[in-house]
Design an enzyme around this catalytic site. Structure first.
Site, short mmCIF file in Angstrom:
data_model
loop_
_atom_site.label_atom_id
_atom_site.label_comp_id
_atom_site.label_asym_id
_atom_site.label_seq_id
_atom_site.Cartn_x
_atom_site.Cartn_y
_atom_site.Cartn_z
CB THR A 125 19.51 85.19 47.53
OG1 THR A 125 18.11 85.02 47.81
CG2 THR A 125 19.89 86.64 47.76
CE LYS A 148 14.91 88.94 47.59
NZ LYS A 148 13.97 88.61 48.67
CE LYS A 150 18.80 89.97 49.82
NZ LYS A 150 17.62 90.52 50.56
CG ASP A 175 15.55 92.63 48.41
OD1 ASP A 175 15.14 93.79 48.62
OD2 ASP A 175 15.62 91.76 49.30
CD GLU A 201 11.86 91.36 48.38
OE1 GLU A 201 11.71 91.06 49.58
OE2 GLU A 201 12.42 90.62 47.54
CE LYS A 246 11.80 88.67 53.81
NZ LYS A 246 12.94 89.60 53.99
CB CYS A 274 13.21 82.88 54.39
SG CYS A 274 14.57 82.74 53.17
CG ASP A 296 13.79 84.90 48.57
OD1 ASP A 296 14.69 84.12 48.22
OD2 ASP A 296 14.01 85.98 49.15
CG ASP A 298 17.61 81.56 48.77
OD1 ASP A 298 17.05 82.18 49.69
OD2 ASP A 298 18.40 82.12 47.98
#
Length: 327
Positions: A125, A148, A150, A175, A201, A246, A274, A296, A298
């Site tokens: 991420t 990923k 943000k 995301d 996402e 999750k 997570c 995901d 990490d």
């Protein structure tokens, strides 16, 4: 021998800070539930999430409320009835799985029908920042197969283009953390398609995402805040192509396994995700993610310090937990 339950708060420093559209944090604050029986201890970790109305103190209170029942022998199945989905139940549920595995000298992977001990690829991420900073972070991690990023702002076009330019070979998940709007989502989706983004996402706020059923989705859309447990899935089929499972949302591995089975039956792609936690929180999720579309997981890679006997990471590969950690 009688059981004993204990719940404690622990904090682990994040390497730098972790930023999403809702804010930043510099520590991973977690709750650890430990259930001891016959000299054997089972542990589970959860991360209370304010977006879902959870606090550290509230989660501790929820765990304390079931402590007598757990100490009297409450099973995992009964736990699903005695606690609502969420972080508190996750910590207790995973502690019970760990206790059972250690007491019976079986691995949780074996108990859930997982074969083999092969590693899986996890996303890595990149926190929300300005486009230049995100480009630099992407360049540092351009060898990773899955990134990923943000997002969730009005200026996400520049960020997406900057990251793609800096990591041309990586698959990319975006995301948006509920940060896009009816006014910009279609443009953002078109840009994402042109850049070869693999998955978007939670672009719109949970509860205000009906628009997704009326527009074209040129990139698959994954539900996160809109899905918590098995009962949510059927109502999402017209809006989402994938779901992010999750354990802190489902309330543990027990319900997560049911959610995964139902999501597959309904034809969703599946991501196992997570919160930012330690290897203890990731361990059951790694087992859950073994045969899914995206992992995901990490969280420990974002920390300045993980707990002892942590998961084994090799680049973007993460291996199933050893017994000294969990399960």
């Amino acid at each position: 021998m009688p059981r004993h339950l204990e719940a404690t708060i622990e904090a682990f420093p994040i390497a730098g800070s972790f930023t999403i559209s809702r804010g930043s944090k510099t520590t991973a604050d977690v709750v650890v539930c430990t259930i001891t029986e016959g000299g054997i201890a089972g542990r589970g970790e959860c991360v209370p999430y304010r977006r879902y109305g959870e606090t550290m103190e509230g989660v501790l209170a929820e765990i304390k409320a079931v402590s007598q029942a757990i100490e009297a022998g409450m099973t995992r199945d009964r736990l699903q009835e005695g606690m609502k989905p969420g972080a508190a139940r996750n910590a207790v549920d995973c502690a019970l799985w760990d206790l059972e595995a250690k007491s019976t000298r079986r691995r949780v992977g074996e108990m859930i029908g997982m074969t083999g001990r092969e590693p899986i690829i996890t996303a890595f991420t990149l926190s929300l920042a300005d486009a230049a900073t995100m480009a630099a972070d992407a360049k540092k991690n351009c060898a990773r197969p899955l990134l990923k990023i943000k997002l969730g702002t009005e200026d996400d076009e520049a960020r997406m283009r900057a990251v793609r330019d800096s990591a041309p070979e990586s698959r990319i998940i975006v995301d948006a953390n509920e940060g896009w709007t009816a006014h910009n989502i279609e443009r953002h989706l078109d840009i994402a398609k042109s850049l070869g983004i693999a998955l978007i996402e939670q672009p719109l706020p949970a509860g205000d995402d009906a628009l997704l059923s009326r527009i074209e989705r040129p990139v698959p859309i994954c539900a996160d805040e809109s899905v918590h447990s098995t009962g949510d899935l059927a109502s999402l089929r017209d809006r989402y192509d994938a779901v992010n499972i999750k354990l802190d949302k489902t309330g543990g591995l027990t319900e997560a396994l049911r959610t995964k089975t139902e999501a597959k039956r309904l034809g969703f792609q599946i991501m196992v995700g997570c919160m930012v936690g330690t290897s203890l929180a990731m361990a059951p999720a790694v087992l859950l993610a073994a045969d899914t579309d995206y992992a995901d997981l990490d969280g420990p890679l974002l920390l300045a310090r993980d707990r002892e006997n942590g998961l084994r990471y090799e680049g973007s590969l993460v291996y199933p937990p050893e017994a000294g950690l969990w399960g």
